[in-house]
Design a protein around this motif. Sequence first.
Motif, PDB file in Angstrom:
ATOM      1  N   LEU A 159     -10.191  -4.246  -7.178  1.00  0.00           N
ATOM      2  CA  LEU A 159      -8.792  -4.461  -7.556  1.00  0.00           C
ATOM      3  C   LEU A 159      -7.953  -3.273  -7.094  1.00  0.00           C
ATOM      4  O   LEU A 159      -8.370  -2.121  -7.218  1.00  0.00           O
ATOM      5  CB  LEU A 159      -8.714  -4.579  -9.079  1.00  0.00           C
ATOM      6  CG  LEU A 159      -7.326  -4.860  -9.670  1.00  0.00           C
ATOM      7  CD1 LEU A 159      -6.823  -6.241  -9.261  1.00  0.00           C
ATOM      8  CD2 LEU A 159      -7.385  -4.755 -11.198  1.00  0.00           C
ATOM      9  N   TYR A 160      -6.791  -3.535  -6.559  1.00  0.00           N
ATOM     10  CA  TYR A 160      -5.829  -2.478  -6.271  1.00  0.00           C
ATOM     11  C   TYR A 160      -4.439  -3.097  -6.135  1.00  0.00           C
ATOM     12  O   TYR A 160      -4.303  -4.326  -6.125  1.00  0.00           O
ATOM     13  CB  TYR A 160      -6.206  -1.672  -5.012  1.00  0.00           C
ATOM     14  CG  TYR A 160      -6.477  -2.485  -3.757  1.00  0.00           C
ATOM     15  CD1 TYR A 160      -7.774  -2.863  -3.414  1.00  0.00           C
ATOM     16  CD2 TYR A 160      -5.438  -2.861  -2.899  1.00  0.00           C
ATOM     17  CE1 TYR A 160      -8.032  -3.587  -2.258  1.00  0.00           C
ATOM     18  CE2 TYR A 160      -5.687  -3.591  -1.736  1.00  0.00           C
ATOM     19  CZ  TYR A 160      -6.982  -3.950  -1.429  1.00  0.00           C
ATOM     20  OH  TYR A 160      -7.231  -4.674  -0.292  1.00  0.00           O
ATOM     21  N   ALA A 161      -3.440  -2.222  -6.061  1.00  0.00           N
ATOM     22  CA  ALA A 161      -2.063  -2.652  -5.824  1.00  0.00           C
ATOM     23  C   ALA A 161      -1.570  -1.889  -4.598  1.00  0.00           C
ATOM     24  O   ALA A 161      -2.389  -1.367  -3.842  1.00  0.00           O
ATOM     25  CB  ALA A 161      -1.202  -2.362  -7.050  1.00  0.00           C
ATOM     26  N   LEU A 186     -11.784   3.488  -2.138  1.00  0.00           N
ATOM     27  CA  LEU A 186     -10.708   3.902  -3.053  1.00  0.00           C
ATOM     28  C   LEU A 186      -9.461   4.185  -2.237  1.00  0.00           C
ATOM     29  O   LEU A 186      -9.527   4.870  -1.219  1.00  0.00           O
ATOM     30  CB  LEU A 186     -11.101   5.172  -3.809  1.00  0.00           C
ATOM     31  CG  LEU A 186     -12.336   5.115  -4.707  1.00  0.00           C
ATOM     32  CD1 LEU A 186     -12.558   6.486  -5.338  1.00  0.00           C
ATOM     33  CD2 LEU A 186     -12.173   4.052  -5.778  1.00  0.00           C
ATOM     34  N   ARG A 187      -8.343   3.673  -2.708  1.00  0.00           N
ATOM     35  CA  ARG A 187      -7.078   3.828  -1.991  1.00  0.00           C
ATOM     36  C   ARG A 187      -6.047   4.424  -2.936  1.00  0.00           C
ATOM     37  O   ARG A 187      -6.238   4.402  -4.154  1.00  0.00           O
ATOM     38  CB  ARG A 187      -6.556   2.444  -1.570  1.00  0.00           C
ATOM     39  CG  ARG A 187      -7.547   1.626  -0.834  1.00  0.00           C
ATOM     40  CD  ARG A 187      -7.555   0.168  -1.348  1.00  0.00           C
ATOM     41  NE  ARG A 187      -8.703  -0.564  -0.790  1.00  0.00           N
ATOM     42  CZ  ARG A 187      -8.703  -1.139   0.374  1.00  0.00           C
ATOM     43  NH1 ARG A 187      -7.614  -1.135   1.096  1.00  0.00           N
ATOM     44  NH2 ARG A 187      -9.771  -1.740   0.837  1.00  0.00           N
ATOM     45  N   VAL A 188      -4.925   4.839  -2.371  1.00  0.00           N
ATOM     46  CA  VAL A 188      -3.804   5.240  -3.223  1.00  0.00           C
ATOM     47  C   VAL A 188      -3.492   4.079  -4.171  1.00  0.00           C
ATOM     48  O   VAL A 188      -3.265   4.262  -5.369  1.00  0.00           O
ATOM     49  CB  VAL A 188      -2.580   5.647  -2.376  1.00  0.00           C
ATOM     50  CG1 VAL A 188      -1.335   5.802  -3.235  1.00  0.00           C
ATOM     51  CG2 VAL A 188      -2.883   6.937  -1.609  1.00  0.00           C
ATOM     52  N   THR A 196       0.373   1.842   1.047  1.00  0.00           N
ATOM     53  CA  THR A 196      -0.427   2.714   0.173  1.00  0.00           C
ATOM     54  C   THR A 196      -1.799   2.108  -0.135  1.00  0.00           C
ATOM     55  O   THR A 196      -2.716   2.832  -0.497  1.00  0.00           O
ATOM     56  CB  THR A 196       0.302   3.020  -1.159  1.00  0.00           C
ATOM     57  OG1 THR A 196       0.605   1.795  -1.821  1.00  0.00           O
ATOM     58  CG2 THR A 196       1.591   3.805  -0.915  1.00  0.00           C
ATOM     59  N   ASP A 197      -1.940   0.805   0.040  1.00  0.00           N
ATOM     60  CA  ASP A 197      -3.265   0.196  -0.156  1.00  0.00           C
ATOM     61  C   ASP A 197      -4.146   0.393   1.070  1.00  0.00           C
ATOM     62  O   ASP A 197      -5.339   0.081   1.036  1.00  0.00           O
ATOM     63  CB  ASP A 197      -3.138  -1.304  -0.475  1.00  0.00           C
ATOM     64  CG  ASP A 197      -2.309  -2.052   0.548  1.00  0.00           C
ATOM     65  OD1 ASP A 197      -1.132  -1.674   0.750  1.00  0.00           O
ATOM     66  OD2 ASP A 197      -2.827  -3.002   1.160  1.00  0.00           O
ATOM     67  N   ASN A 198      -3.583   0.910   2.140  1.00  0.00           N
ATOM     68  CA  ASN A 198      -4.381   1.205   3.334  1.00  0.00           C
ATOM     69  C   ASN A 198      -4.487   2.713   3.560  1.00  0.00           C
ATOM     70  O   ASN A 198      -4.701   3.163   4.683  1.00  0.00           O
ATOM     71  CB  ASN A 198      -3.757   0.541   4.572  1.00  0.00           C
ATOM     72  CG  ASN A 198      -3.812  -0.973   4.488  1.00  0.00           C
ATOM     73  OD1 ASN A 198      -4.652  -1.538   3.792  1.00  0.00           O
ATOM     74  ND2 ASN A 198      -2.913  -1.647   5.185  1.00  0.00           N
ATOM     75  N   CYS A 199      -4.326   3.475   2.490  1.00  0.00           N
ATOM     76  CA  CYS A 199      -4.366   4.935   2.559  1.00  0.00           C
ATOM     77  C   CYS A 199      -5.551   5.389   1.700  1.00  0.00           C
ATOM     78  O   CYS A 199      -5.512   5.316   0.467  1.00  0.00           O
ATOM     79  CB  CYS A 199      -3.040   5.494   2.037  1.00  0.00           C
ATOM     80  SG  CYS A 199      -2.908   7.278   2.131  1.00  0.00           S
ATOM     81  N   ILE A 225      -8.474   3.786   7.577  1.00  0.00           N
ATOM     82  CA  ILE A 225      -8.973   2.498   7.075  1.00  0.00           C
ATOM     83  C   ILE A 225      -8.000   1.388   7.414  1.00  0.00           C
ATOM     84  O   ILE A 225      -6.799   1.625   7.537  1.00  0.00           O
ATOM     85  CB  ILE A 225      -9.225   2.549   5.542  1.00  0.00           C
ATOM     86  CG1 ILE A 225      -9.991   1.312   5.089  1.00  0.00           C
ATOM     87  CG2 ILE A 225      -7.929   2.729   4.775  1.00  0.00           C
ATOM     88  CD1 ILE A 225     -10.477   1.401   3.655  1.00  0.00           C
ATOM     89  N   ASP A 226      -8.543   0.197   7.577  1.00  0.00           N
ATOM     90  CA  ASP A 226      -7.794  -1.038   7.825  1.00  0.00           C
ATOM     91  C   ASP A 226      -7.147  -1.066   9.201  1.00  0.00           C
ATOM     92  O   ASP A 226      -5.954  -0.826   9.371  1.00  0.00           O
ATOM     93  CB  ASP A 226      -6.777  -1.312   6.710  1.00  0.00           C
ATOM     94  CG  ASP A 226      -7.379  -2.267   5.687  1.00  0.00           C
ATOM     95  OD1 ASP A 226      -8.615  -2.464   5.730  1.00  0.00           O
ATOM     96  OD2 ASP A 226      -6.643  -2.835   4.874  1.00  0.00           O
ATOM     97  N   TYR A 227      -7.986  -1.389  10.147  1.00  0.00           N
ATOM     98  CA  TYR A 227      -7.538  -1.533  11.532  1.00  0.00           C
ATOM     99  C   TYR A 227      -6.962  -2.931  11.702  1.00  0.00           C
ATOM    100  O   TYR A 227      -7.679  -3.860  12.007  1.00  0.00           O
ATOM    101  CB  TYR A 227      -8.715  -1.310  12.477  1.00  0.00           C
ATOM    102  CG  TYR A 227      -9.197   0.133  12.471  1.00  0.00           C
ATOM    103  CD1 TYR A 227      -8.730   1.022  13.414  1.00  0.00           C
ATOM    104  CD2 TYR A 227     -10.101   0.590  11.516  1.00  0.00           C
ATOM    105  CE1 TYR A 227      -9.142   2.339  13.410  1.00  0.00           C
ATOM    106  CE2 TYR A 227     -10.526   1.908  11.511  1.00  0.00           C
ATOM    107  CZ  TYR A 227     -10.042   2.779  12.458  1.00  0.00           C
ATOM    108  OH  TYR A 227     -10.444   4.080  12.453  1.00  0.00           O
TER     109      TYR A 227
END
Length: 471
Positions: A70-72, A177-179, A242-245, A252-254
């Motif tokens: 889960l993330y935002a 884990l992302r921001v 921020t979900d790709n940081c 991350i996330d190409y």
Amino acid sequence: MSIQFDNSYAALPAAFYTRQAPTPVKAPRLVAFNDDLAALMGIARTDLPDAAATFAGNVIPDGAAPLAQLYAGHQFGNWNPQLGDGRAILLGEVLSKDGKRRDLQLKGSGPTPYSRMGDGRAWLGPVLREYVVSEAMHALGIPTTRALAAVETGEPVIRETGALPGAILTRVAASHLRVGTFQIFAARGEIGHLRALTDYAIARHYPEAVGPMGLLRAVRDAQAALVARWMSVGFIHGVMNTDNCAISGETIDYGPCAFMDAYHPNTVFSSIDQFGRYAYSNQPDIVVWNIAQLATALIQQVEDKDAAVEEATEIVHAMPALIRSEWERLFAAKIGLSAPAEGDMELVTDLLERMAANQADFTNTFRNLSGNSARDQFTDPTAFDDWAEGWQARLVGEPDAIARMNATNPSVIPRNHRMEEMIAAAVQGDYALFERLNAVLATPFADHIDDADLKRPPAPDEVVPATFCGT
Ligand code: AMP
Ligand code: MG
């Protein structure tokens, strides 16, 4: 089958994820397997009697604990209160031979509770693109998630352009884990979860860091170093939400990412980046913005808010100078200098301005500084000659300049038009260019005399004007 799992994320509170198995696919076929990375993770091909089924998610290996995280996140600056793994499933973690803990994740493995309107799938193009580019970044020495395997699913996925071959990427990361993972619990006011996540991230990535502000400082440093590295090779991430940081400081996330051909600071590739928010030269500002969002989230758990705000502000405000000094060190090395001295940044900036005015290829200009053909990259080669006079004078007293430049400036990068060509061929069942790109890009600082075709910038009719997200 034996992959030695050691799952720590699955031991966190249930609020952090939803347990979710991959959805089996019809006819999995293994199209790529990364033997070097597998060896590092203690996985041998012989351990995997049915690698295709495993990396398609049809067979769950012993010890795996599949889940969707889960993330935002802020997407293009707009707050989205809930995202999460909509097309990815974490199988678990492996303690690798180098002592590092790594996530093993399937991307494109079917719907999850966080899929929203999506189908949970990926098509072959973005899967192969991420495979090649992430491994190329690793070979360039840039922190990144990696690619362990790719399978074709034998099922079509429907996209705007019609039915496309489905595929699944097995992604390996220091963690996912992302921001945005911090943002979701902060935004919900779930302070207990925010604290647990903070402790977990510190233990997993920055054991020397103390408290939320210690974590903020560590992530800031990692992200500052990362974005400077991107800049130094002309890499444009394209979707720095921020979900790709990543908290780990890995790329991350190409999705719509690309390397620049001709240098221009305003270069944008992503078809969805209408206003150039994630343009090449904006990346250092955006990463600071992302770290400010992390600061805002982390502060929520601190009792003395005033003191925390003051400390977080100081940490974030120091970031541009950190990026700048790393950028200066890298660009000094790119022109052969052991350390930036007075006047050197004017020299670098002057070169970049002349490159932009002359449509000079970013990679080939820097690489060819160590030879004698950098000037050929300029529409007006005398623009280079004028610059080179001052540069040559500065190089006196830098005996290792050539070696330094050749260790800093790659001869070959995953050029966009070659990536498109590679994908078009793979869709037809021809993986020769995919394999060749992986082989050549594994040693980007070698000369690659026989690979002139991969070093050449696109001809006008080969230029890829826009890149698309992996959806
Ligand atoms: P991205 O832009 O790739 O970082 O994805 C943003 C969000 O959209 C994440 O929550 C993804 O899981 C979700 N997403 C992207 N593509 C799909 C898809 N095909 N199906 C379901 N969710 C998706
Ligand atoms: Mg993402």
